[in-house]
Structure formats: structure tokens, C-alpha cells
Design an enzyme around this catalytic site. Sequence first.
Site, PDB file in Angstrom:
ATOM      1  N   ASN A 145     -15.270  15.528  25.367  1.00 32.22           N
ATOM      2  CA  ASN A 145     -16.496  14.771  25.129  1.00 32.22           C
ATOM      3  C   ASN A 145     -16.529  14.206  23.732  1.00 32.22           C
ATOM      4  O   ASN A 145     -15.969  14.767  22.814  1.00 32.22           O
ATOM      5  CB  ASN A 145     -17.728  15.678  25.300  1.00 32.22           C
ATOM      6  CG  ASN A 145     -18.288  15.640  26.683  1.00 32.22           C
ATOM      7  OD1 ASN A 145     -18.310  14.592  27.307  1.00 32.22           O
ATOM      8  ND2 ASN A 145     -18.728  16.776  27.173  1.00 32.22           N
TER       9      ASN A 145
ATOM     10  N   ASP B 247     -22.111  17.180  23.657  1.00 29.72           N
ATOM     11  CA  ASP B 247     -21.634  16.164  24.592  1.00 29.72           C
ATOM     12  C   ASP B 247     -21.191  14.965  23.764  1.00 29.72           C
ATOM     13  O   ASP B 247     -20.481  15.135  22.786  1.00 29.72           O
ATOM     14  CB  ASP B 247     -22.720  15.838  25.624  1.00 29.72           C
ATOM     15  CG  ASP B 247     -22.148  15.328  26.945  1.00 29.72           C
ATOM     16  OD1 ASP B 247     -21.108  14.633  26.921  1.00 29.72           O
ATOM     17  OD2 ASP B 247     -22.727  15.611  27.998  1.00 29.72           O
TER      18      ASP B 247
END
Length: 181
Positions: free
Chosen positions: A50, A91
Amino acid sequence: MRFNDGGCDPDGRFYCGTMAYDVAPGRGSLLRLDTDGSVTRVLTGVTISNGLAWSPDTATGRVDAFDYDTERGLTARRTAVRIPDAAGLPDGLAVDAEGHLWVALWGGSAVHRYTPQGRLDAVVELPATQVTACAFGGPDLDRLYITTSRMGLDPAAEPLAGALFRADVGVPGLPAGAYRA
């Protein structure tokens, strides 16, 4: 396997991470598409790749940094930020013009800003738990756009899940790198 996040380095090479559909630990990789069209596997053993500015693994609860060199690529991997379990999972991310890191927190209802030393110094709270990515935009790159997900959520419980949000954060971001074929 599937591709997840990607981005370009300062020399125009495109990096993209992979992950298993079942999120099996260590099955993913970080790949690089060079400007001549060749592909190189840069990292293995990644669970969820990510946020590229370089953060290859969400499942570890950390954001890693690398030294970057045109010839050698990514070297000297080290932990830049550790995210406490209660804050969510890192993320997507972005870097601002002051060198601070903005990290979207899946399950954390927020984006956190970290100093180059890894200290938390700002929080943008959101009305959605699954925060997926952030990027700077606008004419002066001074607006932080934040994406969220509604995957697996009851729309009645979180009506704004899946929405795109904008935060005026008082600092511009860096322009995105471009692939140079």
C-alpha cells in the site's frame, strides 16, 4: 493475486505492489516497470502493498522508508512510522512539500500526518472508518483528497462510507511522478 497501489519514482519508473486475494501473509511483491518496458521484482514477502512513497506492507502496521538512488533503486529499508493497532492499518499515503507523510488509516476513520522523524503531528478525522488513500490536488496542490471504502459495511450504519472527502490542510503536497517510456 492482484495489483494494489502504485506510483512512479523520480526517474519515471513505475512501482506497483501485489497481494493475494485472500490476503495470505507474505504472498505479494513490489514490482518495478522500467522505462525500457522490463519488469523487476524489487521486494518479496509482502502481504498488502500500500501507499507508494514507499510503504510496502499494511499488515505489519508500519510504514517503511528506503534510500533511493537512480542506479541502485530502493535500498536500506527501515521503519519510518509504527501505527498503533488501535489507530487502524496504514493504507494509501502522500508526502507534502515539508517532507511530512500523510497516511490513510483503514479502520481508523482518519488520516495521520507524521514528521520526517516519525512523530504524529496532525490528524484529519473522517465520518467513515475505512480510509483508503489520500492525495494532494487543486490548483496549488494544497487540498488533501481522501478516499474511503464501503466494502463489507452496512450503508445504513455508515452512510458516508465510500465517499471522497477534501481537507484544506494548510500545506501543499508534492506533484505525482510520471512514467517516462
